[in-house]
Design an enzyme around this catalytic site. Structure first.
Site, PDB file in Angstrom:
ATOM      1  CB  SER A  49      46.517   5.559  47.437  1.00 50.00           C
ATOM      2  OG  SER A  49      46.862   6.875  47.046  1.00 50.00           O
ATOM      3  CE1 TYR A  52      44.961   6.392  43.048  1.00 50.34           C
ATOM      4  CE2 TYR A  52      44.907   4.152  42.183  1.00 50.34           C
ATOM      5  CZ  TYR A  52      45.458   5.112  43.023  1.00 50.34           C
ATOM      6  OH  TYR A  52      46.510   4.771  43.845  1.00 50.34           O
ATOM      7  CE  LYS A  79      45.036   1.766  45.049  1.00 49.05           C
ATOM      8  NZ  LYS A  79      45.664   0.428  45.081  1.00 49.05           N
TER       9      LYS A  79
HETATM   10  C1  WQD Z   1      52.748  15.180  42.465  1.00 46.35           C
HETATM   11  C2  WQD Z   1      52.874  16.695  42.392  1.00 46.35           C
HETATM   12  C3  WQD Z   1      51.342  17.709  40.857  1.00 46.35           C
HETATM   13  C4  WQD Z   1      53.095  15.914  37.252  1.00 46.35           C
HETATM   14  C5  WQD Z   1      48.965  10.511  42.586  1.00 46.35           C
HETATM   15  C6  WQD Z   1      47.789   9.683  43.058  1.00 46.35           C
HETATM   16  C7  WQD Z   1      48.222   8.859  44.241  1.00 46.35           C
HETATM   17  C8  WQD Z   1      49.377   7.993  43.836  1.00 46.35           C
HETATM   18  C9  WQD Z   1      50.530   8.903  43.433  1.00 46.35           C
HETATM   19  C10 WQD Z   1      49.318   5.886  42.693  1.00 46.35           C
HETATM   20  C11 WQD Z   1      51.537  17.415  42.345  1.00 46.35           C
HETATM   21  C12 WQD Z   1      52.784  17.908  40.391  1.00 46.35           C
HETATM   22  C13 WQD Z   1      52.826  16.261  38.558  1.00 46.35           C
HETATM   23  C14 WQD Z   1      53.561  16.899  36.359  1.00 46.35           C
HETATM   24  C15 WQD Z   1      53.481  18.518  38.124  1.00 46.35           C
HETATM   25  N1  WQD Z   1      48.967   7.141  42.787  1.00 46.35           N
HETATM   26  N2  WQD Z   1      53.025  17.538  38.991  1.00 46.35           N
HETATM   27  N3  WQD Z   1      53.741  18.186  36.837  1.00 46.35           N
HETATM   28  O1  WQD Z   1      48.859  13.565  42.262  1.00 46.35           O
HETATM   29  O2  WQD Z   1      50.229  13.594  44.409  1.00 46.35           O
HETATM   30  O3  WQD Z   1      49.307  11.434  43.577  1.00 46.35           O
HETATM   31  O4  WQD Z   1      50.073   9.691  42.304  1.00 46.35           O
HETATM   32  O5  WQD Z   1      50.084   5.246  43.339  1.00 46.35           O
HETATM   33  O6  WQD Z   1      47.154   8.029  44.660  1.00 46.35           O
HETATM   34  O7  WQD Z   1      46.746  10.560  43.481  1.00 46.35           O
HETATM   35  O8  WQD Z   1      51.165  12.515  42.357  1.00 46.35           O
HETATM   36  O9  WQD Z   1      53.134  12.622  40.912  1.00 46.35           O
HETATM   37  O10 WQD Z   1      50.852  13.082  39.896  1.00 46.35           O
HETATM   38  O11 WQD Z   1      51.864  14.765  41.422  1.00 46.35           O
HETATM   39  O12 WQD Z   1      53.639  19.701  38.522  1.00 46.35           O
HETATM   40  O13 WQD Z   1      53.809  16.661  35.139  1.00 46.35           O
HETATM   41  O14 WQD Z   1      53.553  17.026  41.181  1.00 46.35           O
HETATM   42  O15 WQD Z   1      50.576  18.887  40.640  1.00 46.35           O
HETATM   43  O16 WQD Z   1      51.671  18.647  43.051  1.00 46.35           O
HETATM   44  P1  WQD Z   1      49.835  12.904  43.161  1.00 46.35           P
HETATM   45  P2  WQD Z   1      51.766  13.200  41.054  1.00 46.35           P
END
Ligand code: WQD
Length: 332
Positions: free
Chosen positions: A124, A148, A152
């Site tokens: 990731s 997490y 990885k």
């Molecule tokens: C994306 C953007 C949030 C939810 C994580 C893991 C990565 C992979 C993918 C597993 C960010 C914003 C999110 C919400 C929001 N994991 N957001 N409101 O954090 O980039 O990555 O998931 O496969 O390893 O680290 O993904 O989808 O959580 O967030 O504003 O309710 O959306 O702040 O900018 P992230 P995410």
């Protein structure tokens, strides 16, 4: 090739199973269904018209894993199985270390015992931590901010160490950016158990009216509109990248790390706007405080994947939004 797919019933795993079969490979799947269901594999069989062996087992159960290798001739492994919720990992680190690390070590020990030394690993972009600049390439410093992500990175290190100890191993470490979307049939899709963590499933909950509004975590980041920027990649593109990795692994020894991303950054508000436009829906949302641990911007330099695998993402944000929504409407 005959490919063992760990966690093959999951969101990315099931899409990879489809693409592997579609490319003419044979597969065997094991999954413990912790965050998936057997239905996804039944849908893969229906969509491809091909059947394959499925083992319901846990990678911590060494005897069950050995049984798979005893009963089948396996050429390579694609390793998806693992817990993947950042927040849950902070609350339950030992559960994550035991499952993800110990489970992977058991899998690798069993592979070595049966002389299976080709593996594609589901890593990731989280291993890059807070990038100094964007886009991110594979030579960037690594640093993780949650258990997490640490699992990885630890598994990547384990795989690199195994390659140093035994030159016969072939390892492709795929660093995913942000997978979203669903198969065009809508029969394969993201189907998280429990409360979803990622943006797209939570955005869809708001669009469906299951929650009053989507919480947007912060609009004071140093980005074009203040909200977090990520590299959203269609899960079908991601799955096809695994087929290319299997082709590469057949002819290459040693370990290589490869980003799977589009190279395009998209903010939360831009994703909301695109989703509303292509699906003709409204996504109620509210700006709230930043989520601890989030980075401002994270998107890939995908040029190494193009150079080594002959792969690049082709599906855009509109297809990601359309396919994600259609899959949910189909399921309803
Ligand atoms: C994306 C953007 C949030 C939810 C994580 C893991 C990565 C992979 C993918 C597993 C960010 C914003 C999110 C919400 C929001 N994991 N957001 N409101 O954090 O980039 O990555 O998931 O496969 O390893 O680290 O993904 O989808 O959580 O967030 O504003 O309710 O959306 O702040 O900018 P992230 P995410």
């Amino acid at each position: 090739m005959n490919i063992l797919v760990s966690g093959g019933a999951g969101f990315i795993g099931s899409h990879a199973c489809f693409e592997l079969l579609d490319a003419g490979h044979d597969i065997i799947v094991f999954d413990n269904y912790y965050n998936s269901s057997p239905e996804a594999l039944a849908n893969v069989e229906e969509l491809t018209g091909k059947s394959f062996k499925i083992y319901e087992c846990d990678m911590l159960d060494r005897a069950s894993i050995e049984k798979i290798f005893e009963e089948n001739t396996i050429d390579a492994v694609i390793h998806f199985a693992g817990y993947k919720a950042v927040g849950e990992s902070v609350a339950k680190p030992l559960m994550y270390y035991n499952n993800n690390i110990t489970g992977t070590v058991i899998l690798l020990e069993t592979m070595a015992k049966y002389n299976v030394k080709k593996i594609v690993f589901s890593s990731s972009a989280t291993v890059y931590g807070v990038p100094e600049t964007v886009p991110i390439n594979e030579s960037f410093p690594l640093g993780v901010t949650n258990p997490y992500g640490r699992t990885k990175l630890m598994i990547e290190d384990i795989l690199r160490d195994v390659c140093v100890s035994d030159k016969d191993w072939s390892v492709v470490i795929l660093r995913y950016f942000n997978p979203v979307g669903a198969h065009a049939s809508s029969k394969l899709r993201e189907n998280p158990k429990g409360i979803p963590n990622n943006l797209m499933p939570r955005l869809i909950q708001a669009a469906k009216g299951e929650v009053e509004y989507l919480t947007v975590f912060g609009d004071d980041y140093p980005t074009r509109d203040g909200t977090g920027v990520r590299d959203y990649i269609h899960v079908v593109d991601l799955a096809k990248g695994h087929v290319k990795a299997i082709d590469y692994i057949a002819d290459n020894k040693g370990a290589i790390e490869i980003n799977l991303g589009t190279g395009n950054g998209c903010s939360v508000l831009e994703l909301i706007k695109t989703f509303e436009k292509v699906n003709g829906v409204t996504v109620p949302h509210k700006i709230v405080e930043r989520r601890p641990g989030d980075v401002a911007e994270c998107y890939a330099d995908p040029s190494l994947a193009k150079e080594l695998l002959g792969w690049s993402a082709v599906l855009g944000l509109e297809e990601m939004c359309r396919d994600s929504w259609r899959a949910v409407m189909y399921e309803a």
